[in-house]
Design a protein around this motif. Structure first.
Motif, PDB file in Angstrom:
ATOM      1  N   GLY A  79       0.609  -1.096  -0.099  1.00 49.89           N
ATOM      2  CA  GLY A  79      -0.050  -0.097   0.154  1.00 49.89           C
ATOM      3  C   GLY A  79       0.994   1.366   0.112  1.00 49.89           C
ATOM      4  N   HIS A  80       0.367   2.334   0.793  1.00 53.47           N
ATOM      5  CA  HIS A  80       1.155   3.531   0.643  1.00 53.47           C
ATOM      6  C   HIS A  80       0.717   4.160   2.058  1.00 53.47           C
ATOM      7  N   VAL A  81       1.840   5.364   2.435  1.00 55.35           N
ATOM      8  CA  VAL A  81       1.402   6.017   3.535  1.00 55.35           C
ATOM      9  C   VAL A  81       1.253   7.525   2.865  1.00 55.35           C
ATOM     10  N   ALA A  82       0.164   8.070   3.449  1.00 51.79           N
ATOM     11  CA  ALA A  82       0.111   9.682   2.770  1.00 51.79           C
ATOM     12  C   ALA A  82       0.099  10.409   4.146  1.00 51.79           C
ATOM     13  N   ALA A  83       0.562  11.692   4.010  1.00 52.74           N
ATOM     14  CA  ALA A  83       0.647  12.538   5.251  1.00 52.74           C
ATOM     15  C   ALA A  83       0.004  14.047   4.795  1.00 52.74           C
ATOM     16  N   CYS A  84      -0.326  14.931   5.784  1.00 52.08           N
ATOM     17  CA  CYS A  84      -0.846  15.926   5.644  1.00 52.08           C
ATOM     18  C   CYS A  84       0.089  16.776   5.632  1.00 52.08           C
ATOM     19  N   GLY A  85       0.283  17.959   4.628  1.00 54.71           N
ATOM     20  CA  GLY A  85       1.176  18.893   4.712  1.00 54.71           C
ATOM     21  C   GLY A  85       0.956  20.160   5.671  1.00 54.71           C
ATOM     22  N   ASN A  86      -0.450  20.282   6.256  1.00 49.31           N
ATOM     23  CA  ASN A  86      -0.931  21.277   6.954  1.00 49.31           C
ATOM     24  C   ASN A  86      -0.306  20.820   8.487  1.00 49.31           C
ATOM     25  N   CYS A  87      -1.186  19.907   8.781  1.00 50.92           N
ATOM     26  CA  CYS A  87      -1.201  19.505  10.189  1.00 50.92           C
ATOM     27  C   CYS A  87      -0.310  18.181  10.695  1.00 50.92           C
ATOM     28  N   CYS A 110      -7.421  15.342   4.032  1.00 49.75           N
ATOM     29  CA  CYS A 110      -6.952  15.148   5.345  1.00 49.75           C
ATOM     30  C   CYS A 110      -8.278  15.062   6.201  1.00 49.75           C
ATOM     31  N   PRO A 111      -8.515  14.068   7.062  1.00 50.06           N
ATOM     32  CA  PRO A 111      -9.730  14.118   7.778  1.00 50.06           C
ATOM     33  C   PRO A 111      -9.695  15.048   9.067  1.00 50.06           C
ATOM     34  N   CYS A 112      -8.458  15.448   9.379  1.00 48.96           N
ATOM     35  CA  CYS A 112      -8.301  16.484  10.663  1.00 48.96           C
ATOM     36  C   CYS A 112      -8.456  17.889   9.882  1.00 48.96           C
ATOM     37  N   CYS A 113      -7.813  18.343   9.028  1.00 48.35           N
ATOM     38  CA  CYS A 113      -8.140  19.872   8.441  1.00 48.35           C
ATOM     39  C   CYS A 113      -8.536  19.788   7.161  1.00 48.35           C
ATOM     40  N   GLY A 114      -8.651  18.997   6.525  1.00 48.33           N
ATOM     41  CA  GLY A 114      -9.104  18.924   5.037  1.00 48.33           C
ATOM     42  C   GLY A 114      -8.049  19.222   4.061  1.00 48.33           C
ATOM     43  N   GLY A 115      -6.772  19.304   4.566  1.00 46.68           N
ATOM     44  CA  GLY A 115      -5.728  19.667   3.767  1.00 46.68           C
ATOM     45  C   GLY A 115      -5.259  18.386   2.725  1.00 46.68           C
ATOM     46  N   LEU A 116      -4.174  18.972   1.965  1.00 46.26           N
ATOM     47  CA  LEU A 116      -3.976  18.098   0.906  1.00 46.26           C
ATOM     48  C   LEU A 116      -3.004  16.844   1.308  1.00 46.26           C
ATOM     49  N   MET A 117      -3.377  15.632   1.367  1.00 46.92           N
ATOM     50  CA  MET A 117      -2.610  14.440   1.779  1.00 46.92           C
ATOM     51  C   MET A 117      -1.460  14.213   0.698  1.00 46.92           C
TER      52      MET A 117
END
Length: 396
Positions: free
Chosen positions: A47-55, A363-370
């Motif tokens: 699979g893959h890991v995605a991270a939010c650039g904001n939070c 992002c489910p926390c802040c809506g930012g780009l994952m």
């Protein structure tokens, strides 16, 4: 009761014991299906890991198995297939016709899936094409989209073919469109008689060609006289062919197709509970009146798995087939001619975008780009957050 219960959960918990109890007796195709469903969207498939650039929130997403028997994987397949078929729709009424095998024949089909499911398609489609071409009925060449279902709502073995048929067809000379009556396509009793004759005649030919296998309680049928006696009761009975009222327009046809073309024996949303008592799920009891058809059933886990495995298709078997005007070899030309006769401008085929390897959700926390920051190989499961990486690919 759990709204999130899935077939994969049941297979992961009870599958190893079930396979051990039936070791040496399970077809390879069934084992492959179980393995695919158990591993679907787990570390086993990578699979893959995605991270939010904001939070900085991060999330792991594992790959799907894409097996056609997996309830989790059919949504995307159905949407892609529908997009391809949407351009084939004609501005005419569409009928839904169902051909069903009698229980005695279904028992033979269970031990000879590839051969008898193919015969079911062949006999049903030829029946429709023959009766439709008869001047006493429609007198036209029709188009058919046929879908095989091998199950009843309670996961019992109940092989039948659903057909979607435009309400009309081309005249034998191809010079005009012949419309069916608004609420009537073809007489079901006539269809049933021809279907029975074609199927039984070819079934006997398969027997004589030594292409049928009989095991267990059906082993005595290997003797020809016993086989003929076994078939005798169904020769005099009416074979069920059911024609539903026509759809209310092309949109209704697409809605139907989205539910039926890629359906598997049981969907995850029908699963209610899984515990020491077994598996509890919803089903429809068609013997009851409409208001009370929705029922709940609990099966022992071993029996639930056994019933699901009844519906694993032979490798490479096509469960969606097209005939007549919709046959792949002549579909474009036939539909173009029909639209010309109906004075209809063809609908451009919907563009199907190339699937991207990874499409992270917001992002489910802040809506930012994952942003995808790590590709996971098979069986690898991170034990903690991966090292931070900026969207350009560099490390902080």
């Amino acid at each position: 009761m759990s709204a999130s219960l899935e077939l994969g959960d049941i297979f992961r918990a009870a599958g190893p014991a079930w396979r051990s109890a039936h070791a040496g007796r399970l077809p390879l195709q069934q084992l492959k299906v179980m393995s695919a469903i158990e591993h679907c969207r787990t570390a086993a498939l990578g699979g893959h890991v995605a991270a939010c650039g904001n939070c900085g929130h991060w999330r792991i997403a594992y790959n799907s198995c894409r097996n056609r028997h997996c309830p989790r994987c059919q949504g995307n397949a159905a949407r892609t297939w529908l997009a391809e078929r949407e351009a084939d729709l004609l501005p005419v009424g569409y009928f839904h016709v169902v051909f069903t095998l009698p229980a005695r024949i279904a028992d033979i089909a269970l031990q000879n899936k590839a051969v008898l499911y193919a015969l079911l398609f062949q006999a049903a489609s030829e029946t429709m094409m023959t009766i439709a071409a008869d001047p006493r009925h429609l007198g036209a060449r029709i188009g058919i989209t046929a879908v095989l279902h091998s199950w009843g709502s309670a996961l019992t073995h109940h092989p039948h073919v659903h057909m979607i048929v435009p309400g009309g067809g081309l005249s034998p000379d191809g010079q005009r469109w012949i419309s069916s009556r608004p609420a009537f396509l073809l007489p079901v009793r006539v269809l049933g008689k021809l279907f029975r004759r074609l199927f039984l005649t070819r079934l006997l030919a398969l027997f004589d060609a030594d292409r049928l296998a009989f095991r267990g309680r059906l082993a005595p049928l290997a003797d020809r006289r016993t086989f003929l006696r076994y078939l005798a009761p169904v020769r005099g009975r009416r074979w069920v062919v059911y024609a539903k009222p026509p759809f209310a327009g092309p949109k209704a046809v697409l809605a139907y197709l989205s539910r039926y073309t890629h359906r598997v024996a049981i969907s995850n949303r029908r699963l209610l509970a899984f515990n020491e008592n077994g598996v509890t799920f919803r089903y429809k009891d068609y013997r009851r009146d409409t208001a009370h058809q929705q029922q709940v059933m609990t099966l022992a886990t071993d029996e639930f798995i056994r019933r699901f495995m009844l519906h694993v298709l032979p490798r490479g078997f096509h469960r969606i087939r097209h005939y007549g005007l919709l046959a792949s070899s002549s579909r474009k030309a036939s539909l173009a001619r029909v639209r010309e006769l109906l004075n209809v401008i063809p609908t451009p085929a919907a563009e199907i975008p190339e699937p991207e390897p990874v499409t992270p959700l917001p992002c489910p926390c802040c809506g930012g780009l994952m942003v995808v920051i790590q590709i996971l190989p098979r069986w690898y499961q991170p034990r903690g957050p991966p090292p931070a990486t900026d969207p350009a690919g560099g490390s902080p």
